[in-house]
Design an enzyme around this catalytic site. Structure first.
Site, PDB file in Angstrom:
ATOM      1  N   GLY A  51       0.878  -1.172   0.000  1.00  0.00           N
ATOM      2  CA  GLY A  51       0.000   0.000   0.000  1.00  0.00           C
ATOM      3  C   GLY A  51       0.912   1.218   0.000  1.00  0.00           C
ATOM      4  O   GLY A  51       1.875   1.275   0.796  1.00  0.00           O
ATOM      5  N   GLN A 202      -5.722  -8.667  -2.880  1.00  0.00           N
ATOM      6  CA  GLN A 202      -5.730  -7.692  -1.778  1.00  0.00           C
ATOM      7  C   GLN A 202      -7.167  -7.346  -1.361  1.00  0.00           C
ATOM      8  O   GLN A 202      -7.422  -7.036  -0.205  1.00  0.00           O
ATOM      9  CB  GLN A 202      -5.001  -6.407  -2.193  1.00  0.00           C
ATOM     10  CG  GLN A 202      -3.498  -6.551  -2.299  1.00  0.00           C
ATOM     11  CD  GLN A 202      -3.049  -6.887  -3.699  1.00  0.00           C
ATOM     12  OE1 GLN A 202      -3.801  -7.488  -4.474  1.00  0.00           O
ATOM     13  NE2 GLN A 202      -1.838  -6.519  -4.056  1.00  0.00           N
ATOM     14  N   ASP A 243      -1.455   4.928  -6.199  1.00  0.00           N
ATOM     15  CA  ASP A 243      -0.025   4.715  -5.956  1.00  0.00           C
ATOM     16  C   ASP A 243       0.809   5.881  -6.458  1.00  0.00           C
ATOM     17  O   ASP A 243       1.905   6.131  -5.953  1.00  0.00           O
ATOM     18  CB  ASP A 243       0.436   3.421  -6.610  1.00  0.00           C
ATOM     19  CG  ASP A 243      -0.060   2.244  -5.796  1.00  0.00           C
ATOM     20  OD1 ASP A 243      -1.221   1.846  -5.978  1.00  0.00           O
ATOM     21  OD2 ASP A 243       0.701   1.761  -4.943  1.00  0.00           O
ATOM     22  N   ASN A 253      -2.893   2.921 -10.101  1.00  0.00           N
ATOM     23  CA  ASN A 253      -3.351   2.181  -8.933  1.00  0.00           C
ATOM     24  C   ASN A 253      -3.336   0.704  -9.311  1.00  0.00           C
ATOM     25  O   ASN A 253      -2.973   0.339 -10.441  1.00  0.00           O
ATOM     26  CB  ASN A 253      -4.749   2.646  -8.510  1.00  0.00           C
ATOM     27  CG  ASN A 253      -5.138   2.103  -7.148  1.00  0.00           C
ATOM     28  OD1 ASN A 253      -4.350   2.178  -6.193  1.00  0.00           O
ATOM     29  ND2 ASN A 253      -6.323   1.536  -7.018  1.00  0.00           N
ATOM     30  N   LYS A 254      -3.718  -0.138  -8.382  1.00  0.00           N
ATOM     31  CA  LYS A 254      -3.673  -1.586  -8.589  1.00  0.00           C
ATOM     32  C   LYS A 254      -4.261  -1.987  -9.928  1.00  0.00           C
ATOM     33  O   LYS A 254      -5.286  -1.459 -10.359  1.00  0.00           O
ATOM     34  CB  LYS A 254      -4.432  -2.254  -7.436  1.00  0.00           C
ATOM     35  CG  LYS A 254      -4.518  -3.751  -7.481  1.00  0.00           C
ATOM     36  CD  LYS A 254      -3.192  -4.439  -7.667  1.00  0.00           C
ATOM     37  CE  LYS A 254      -2.138  -4.047  -6.653  1.00  0.00           C
ATOM     38  NZ  LYS A 254      -0.781  -4.463  -7.040  1.00  0.00           N
TER      39      LYS A 254
HETATM   40  O1  MRU Z   1       0.650  -3.924  -4.752  1.00  0.00           O
HETATM   41  P1  MRU Z   1       0.011  -3.211  -3.584  1.00  0.00           P
HETATM   42  O2  MRU Z   1      -0.839  -4.123  -2.767  1.00  0.00           O
HETATM   43  O3  MRU Z   1       1.015  -2.433  -2.770  1.00  0.00           O
HETATM   44  O4  MRU Z   1      -0.938  -2.160  -4.293  1.00  0.00           O
HETATM   45  C1  MRU Z   1      -1.659  -1.262  -3.502  1.00  0.00           C
HETATM   46  C2  MRU Z   1      -2.649  -0.460  -4.235  1.00  0.00           C
HETATM   47  O5  MRU Z   1      -2.698  -0.426  -5.445  1.00  0.00           O
HETATM   48  C3  MRU Z   1      -3.493   0.416  -3.402  1.00  0.00           C
HETATM   49  O6  MRU Z   1      -4.757   0.557  -3.948  1.00  0.00           O
HETATM   50  C4  MRU Z   1      -2.792   1.776  -3.356  1.00  0.00           C
HETATM   51  O7  MRU Z   1      -1.489   1.646  -2.864  1.00  0.00           O
HETATM   52  C5  MRU Z   1      -3.494   2.734  -2.545  1.00  0.00           C
HETATM   53  S1  MRU Z   1      -3.152   2.396  -0.880  1.00  0.00           S
HETATM   54  C6  MRU Z   1      -3.847   3.558   0.062  1.00  0.00           C
END
Ligand code: MRU
Length: 356
Positions: A51, A202, A243, A253-254
């Site tokens: 995150g 996630q 991100d 973002n993800k």
């Molecule tokens: O690969 P991750 O689990 O670190 O990805 C996280 C995300 O894409 C979240 O949606 C993003 O970091 C926002 S966290 C507040």
């Protein structure tokens, strides 16, 4: 409502960082203590801590712990700064997409550089304060983001979310899922639909777990069911974290987020992105300049399955993030307020002196 968990903290003696290992959730709640640079990088890359804001907070504490080790090794002057810089660069490179990681390392490095004449112990002490400040500020930012986000929802709304942008990914309330936690505290009823978020789940493992613990009405869906729940009229808004936000409002973002944004546009549903200003990268002009992490194809082929669910050796493409173009984003919600298009102006305004 359940207490917020400590996902990242400093050990009482300040010589290591303790993290709640998110890779084991929801089945096991275990902490892990890291003190070597190698274990810190491994924790970031294996998504034990993940995150965008959480890896920034983690990196801040890590650099402080590493600086303490350099002090105990007796390094001074240029040698100390050189080693600190080397460690910082390795930490910052552990994952490429979330800007918060490099942002936190830069913030501590600049703080250290500004104290060039001071003793090493004074610099290390100050780095500890800076790392704690990053954590404290994130808590405040998440609470403000959650308030602004909740102001866009009304009692009984259905909201679709993707990935995990809750307390585990940040501190306390979270960003993309912060309004849901705040609503639960205020006794406001929402119906949240959480995409499971393939390939690393996630949404299923973390968001569904966090929201259920918080007493939020959450329904888990597979990623390919989002269109159906929107068509059914069950979704009044989409809320996700981020991100990295480019200067023009393109948002990384993800992986899967851009698909949700496209669907939302099709069904006329507002698509909101929530994140702290530490995730806005004005040095990055647009989404094409955001580095996208590519992860091991084994995460698609076999992880989470008792048996491989794809033929051995099949080619896989596994980008961890995608970019939602600014024209699909209804608003970007930060701790300083709600930004609307055109984002080039509204995002830049957040960094104007009167906002500091
Ligand atoms: O690969 P991750 O689990 O670190 O990805 C996280 C995300 O894409 C979240 O949606 C993003 O970091 C926002 S966290 C507040």
């Amino acid at each position: 409502m359940a207490e917020f968990l400590d996902n990242v903290r400093l050990s009482p003696d300040g010589t290591s960082v303790i993290l709640l290992d998110q890779s084991l959730l929801p089945n096991r709640m275990e902490e892990r203590q890291v003190s070597s640079l190698e274990d810190m990088v491994e924790a970031i890359q294996a998504l034990r801590v993940r995150g965008a804001p959480a890896i920034g907070i983690f990196a801040g504490y890590c650099l402080y712990v590493l600086a303490g080790q350099l002090e105990r090794q007796g390094l001074t002057g240029g040698d100390f700064f050189q080693e600190l810089d080397r460690h910082g660069k390795i930490l910052a490179a552990a994952r490429p997409t979330a800007v918060n990681l490099a942002w936190a390392v830069d913030r501590l490095s600049h703080r250290a550089a500004s104290m060039a004449g001071a003793s090493v112990s004074e610099i290390v002490r100050t780095l500890g304060e800076e790392a704690r400040a990053i954590h404290r500020e994130d808590m405040e930012m998440c609470e403000n983001i959650s308030r602004y986000g909740l102001s866009l929802l009304k009692e009984g709304d259905g909201v679709l979310t993707h990935c995990n942008a809750g307390p585990l990914a940040t501190s306390r309330y979270g960003t993309g899922q912060g309004p849901f936690h705040l609503a639960a505290q205020l006794g406001m009823k929402l119906k949240v639909y959480a995409d499971e978020t393939r390939p690393l789940l996630q949404g299923a493992r973390l968001t569904a777990w966090e929201l259920q613990r918080a007493g939020v009405d959450v329904t888990l869906i597979c990623d390919n069911m989002a269109s159906m729940v929107m068509k059914n009229g069950w979704i009044q808004a989409c809320m996700v974290g981020c991100d990295r936000v480019a200067a023009n409002g393109d948002v990384a973002n993800k992986i899967g987020t851009s698909g949700v944004a496209i669907l939302a546009k099709h069904y006329g549903i507002p698509f909101y992105v929530l994140g702290p200003t530490s995730t806005i990268d004005l040095n990055c002009p647009d989404g094409d300049h955001i580095p996208i992490e590519e992860r091991d194809g084994e995460e698609i082929r076999s992880l989470w399955y008792r048996e491989p669910m794809a033929p051995e050796g099949v080619k896989c493409y596994n980008p961890a993030f995608d970019v939602a173009p600014n024209e699909l984003i209804t608003a970007i919600i930060t701790e300083k307020g709600i930004c609307r298009p055109p984002y080039t102006q509204s995002l830049a305004a957040l960094f104007a002196p009167e906002y500091k």
